[in-house]
Design an enzyme around this catalytic site. Structure first.
Site, PDB file in Angstrom:
ATOM      1  N   LYS A 246       0.832  -1.199   0.000  1.00 16.98           N
ATOM      2  CA  LYS A 246       0.000   0.000   0.000  1.00 16.98           C
ATOM      3  C   LYS A 246       0.876   1.261   0.000  1.00 16.98           C
ATOM      4  O   LYS A 246       0.573   2.223  -0.696  1.00 16.98           O
ATOM      5  CB  LYS A 246      -1.005  -0.032   1.154  1.00 16.98           C
ATOM      6  CG  LYS A 246      -2.106  -1.045   0.825  1.00 16.98           C
ATOM      7  CD  LYS A 246      -3.341  -1.031   1.690  1.00 16.98           C
ATOM      8  CE  LYS A 246      -4.365  -1.960   1.009  1.00 16.98           C
ATOM      9  NZ  LYS A 246      -5.461  -2.426   1.791  1.00 16.98           N
TER      10      LYS A 246
ATOM     11  N   LYS B 141      -2.200  -7.953  -8.385  1.00 16.52           N
ATOM     12  CA  LYS B 141      -3.290  -8.534  -7.599  1.00 16.52           C
ATOM     13  C   LYS B 141      -4.554  -7.677  -7.735  1.00 16.52           C
ATOM     14  O   LYS B 141      -4.492  -6.460  -7.574  1.00 16.52           O
ATOM     15  CB  LYS B 141      -2.907  -8.598  -6.109  1.00 16.52           C
ATOM     16  CG  LYS B 141      -4.015  -9.201  -5.233  1.00 16.52           C
ATOM     17  CD  LYS B 141      -3.774  -8.964  -3.736  1.00 16.52           C
ATOM     18  CE  LYS B 141      -4.673  -7.891  -3.150  1.00 16.52           C
ATOM     19  NZ  LYS B 141      -6.024  -8.327  -2.794  1.00 16.52           N
TER      20      LYS B 141
ATOM     21  N   LYS C   7      -9.702  -4.044  -4.286  1.00 16.84           N
ATOM     22  CA  LYS C   7     -10.716  -2.989  -4.306  1.00 16.84           C
ATOM     23  C   LYS C   7     -10.049  -1.629  -4.353  1.00 16.84           C
ATOM     24  O   LYS C   7     -10.526  -0.716  -4.997  1.00 16.84           O
ATOM     25  CB  LYS C   7     -11.591  -3.096  -3.052  1.00 16.84           C
ATOM     26  CG  LYS C   7     -12.539  -4.267  -3.092  1.00 16.84           C
ATOM     27  CD  LYS C   7     -13.462  -4.255  -1.885  1.00 16.84           C
ATOM     28  CE  LYS C   7     -13.294  -5.513  -1.070  1.00 16.84           C
ATOM     29  NZ  LYS C   7     -12.361  -5.382   0.050  1.00 16.84           N
TER      30      LYS C   7
HETATM   31  P1  ATP Z   1      -8.465  -3.788  -0.187  1.00 14.61           P
HETATM   32  O1  ATP Z   1      -7.804  -3.334  -1.454  1.00 14.61           O
HETATM   33  O2  ATP Z   1      -9.363  -2.759   0.434  1.00 14.61           O
HETATM   34  O3  ATP Z   1      -7.495  -4.395   0.800  1.00 14.61           O
HETATM   35  P2  ATP Z   1      -9.077  -6.373  -1.248  1.00 14.61           P
HETATM   36  O4  ATP Z   1      -9.539  -6.361  -2.638  1.00 14.61           O
HETATM   37  O5  ATP Z   1      -7.658  -6.738  -0.988  1.00 14.61           O
HETATM   38  O6  ATP Z   1      -9.461  -4.958  -0.622  1.00 14.61           O
HETATM   39  P3  ATP Z   1     -10.002  -7.643   1.147  1.00 14.61           P
HETATM   40  O7  ATP Z   1     -11.303  -7.234   1.712  1.00 14.61           O
HETATM   41  O8  ATP Z   1      -8.757  -7.088   1.730  1.00 14.61           O
HETATM   42  O9  ATP Z   1     -10.033  -7.347  -0.425  1.00 14.61           O
HETATM   43  O10 ATP Z   1      -9.892  -9.231   1.160  1.00 14.61           O
HETATM   44  C1  ATP Z   1     -11.037 -10.081   1.340  1.00 14.61           C
HETATM   45  C2  ATP Z   1     -10.647 -11.506   1.013  1.00 14.61           C
HETATM   46  O11 ATP Z   1     -10.439 -11.644  -0.394  1.00 14.61           O
HETATM   47  C3  ATP Z   1      -9.348 -11.976   1.672  1.00 14.61           C
HETATM   48  O12 ATP Z   1      -9.496 -13.333   2.047  1.00 14.61           O
HETATM   49  C4  ATP Z   1      -8.326 -11.866   0.569  1.00 14.61           C
HETATM   50  O13 ATP Z   1      -7.260 -12.777   0.726  1.00 14.61           O
HETATM   51  C5  ATP Z   1      -9.166 -12.210  -0.639  1.00 14.61           C
HETATM   52  N1  ATP Z   1      -8.630 -11.576  -1.841  1.00 14.61           N
HETATM   53  C6  ATP Z   1      -8.464 -10.246  -2.035  1.00 14.61           C
HETATM   54  N2  ATP Z   1      -7.960 -10.013  -3.256  1.00 14.61           N
HETATM   55  C7  ATP Z   1      -7.792 -11.227  -3.848  1.00 14.61           C
HETATM   56  C8  ATP Z   1      -7.314 -11.661  -5.120  1.00 14.61           C
HETATM   57  N3  ATP Z   1      -6.910 -10.792  -6.023  1.00 14.61           N
HETATM   58  N4  ATP Z   1      -7.290 -12.995  -5.381  1.00 14.61           N
HETATM   59  C9  ATP Z   1      -7.724 -13.886  -4.457  1.00 14.61           C
HETATM   60  N5  ATP Z   1      -8.181 -13.552  -3.244  1.00 14.61           N
HETATM   61  C10 ATP Z   1      -8.218 -12.239  -2.942  1.00 14.61           C
HETATM   62 MG    MG Z   2      -6.905  -6.421   1.036  1.00 18.34          MG
END
Ligand code: ATP
Ligand code: MG
Length: 326
Positions: A112, A192, A195
């Protein structure tokens, strides 16, 4: 009984990575006969959210997403993280036995920073709060995507530090990850999918918006006839999530062979749009139906919070007593 716990941040709309890496696994686990606790990580989201109305909306949206994708609130506790105050209390206990170096090594924090996100203290101590989330429910397994495995390991370290000082209070959790292709779904830029990175595709996107989202998946200027290694083509990472193996093998073979019969990127994107539409059609319909009854979601979250609180109160009580605060 085996306890599964996981969470998802209401930091935006749940995307394909959240689905394959986490939500789909979470829904499947409800049939395993254990106990499932899934929380919507609103405390975590506050490290980046500055829009109260949007945060409230995002919390509901995550709940709706789970329900639309088949989560059974009769068997699973689905709840808001901030409905269980004991978690912040446990986080303080853990912070008090955790070295700063451990947090400085967190990949997700470093990623981040590298993305130019200005860190606040909450973002830095995120793994402590997450460890508290995990340890508060006597969790055995934490089903998560690849990016969260290090955080589970940190929770193990914190549990161990606390237990070594004050006795066996916290149960040791283990991460539970799906196959690697599901555990790290790429975004439209090949990094990756996240969000907060603006490279995501919403699970329920459809029609023109879905075409536009898939249109953003990075390609190169090689013509269709040029033979290509499918493993080097980002679009195949998406197609393999949705196509049956036999169909996928056909597309890969034609891309590898090149020549007149080889598919262009546009053609592959068109097939991907169809496959995504079709895959989520039943869930999309359920989501529409759920949207019509907003108080239904509130009831689900209240019921989940009650169950989660009972467990966390017991664990926090044990921890407070062990370290001398009670
Ligand atoms: P942020 O960017 O706000 O951190 P994020 O997209 O990383 O959001 P999270 O809410 O942090 O999503 O993660 C929720 C779940 O989804 C976690 O178990 C995380 O490991 C999984 N996850 C997030 N991104 C991925 C991805 N690209 N592929 C597989 N699993 C994912
Ligand atoms: Mg995350």
């Amino acid at each position: 009984m085996t306890t599964y716990l996981s969470g998802i941040q209401p930091s935006g709309r749940p995307h394909l990575g959240n689905y394959f890496g986490a939500i789909r696994e979470h829904v499947r686990l409800q049939d395993r006969g254990g106990e499932c606790f899934y929380f919507i990580a609103d405390y975590h989201a506050l490290t980046t959210s500055r829009d109260p109305a949007r945060l409230r909306e995002a919390v509901r949206d995550v709940a709706l997403t789970y329900l639309a994708l088949g989560l059974d609130p009769g068997r699973v506790a689905l709840f808001r993280q901030s409905d269980v105050k004991e978690v912040t209390e446990i986080a303080w206990l853990l912070a008090s036995v955790t070295g700063i170096g451990l947090l400085e090594r967190a990949h997700s924090y470093k990623d981040k920073l590298a993305r130019g996100i200005k860190p606040n203290v909450g973002l830095f101590t995120y793994p402590v709060l997450m460890a508290a989330d995990i340890l508060a429910y006597d969790t055995d397994y934490v089903p998560v995507g690849r990016d969260q495995v290090q955080h589970v390991e940190m929770a193990q370290d914190m549990a161990q530090s606390f237990n070594a000082l004050f006795g066996e209070v916290f149960r040791r959790p283990e991460a539970l990850m799906p196959a690697e292709t599901l555990a790290k779904v790429p975004g439209v830029d090949g990094e990756k999918m996240s969000k907060s990175y603006g490279n995501d595709i919403w699970i329920f996107e459809s029609g023109k918006a879905l075409q536009a989202a898939i249109g953003r998946i990075k390609t190169d200027s090689r013509p269709p006839e040029e033979p290509k290694d499918p493993d080097g083509v980002l679009l195949f990472r998406f197609l393999e999530l949705f196509l049956e193996p036999a169909e996928l093998a056909g597309w890969r073979e034609r891309a590898r062979a090149g020549g007149a019969g080889a598919p262009g990127y546009g053609h592959m994107k068109k097939r991907l749009v169809e496959a995504v539409e079709e895959h989520f059609a039943p869930a999309r319909a359920r989501r529409e139906a759920l949207l019509a009854d907003p108080s239904g979601v509130d009831r689900v979250l209240e019921r989940g919070a009650k169950k989660a609180r009972e467990r966390a109160v017991a664990v926090a009580g044990r921890a407070l007593e062990a370290c001398g605060l009670r």
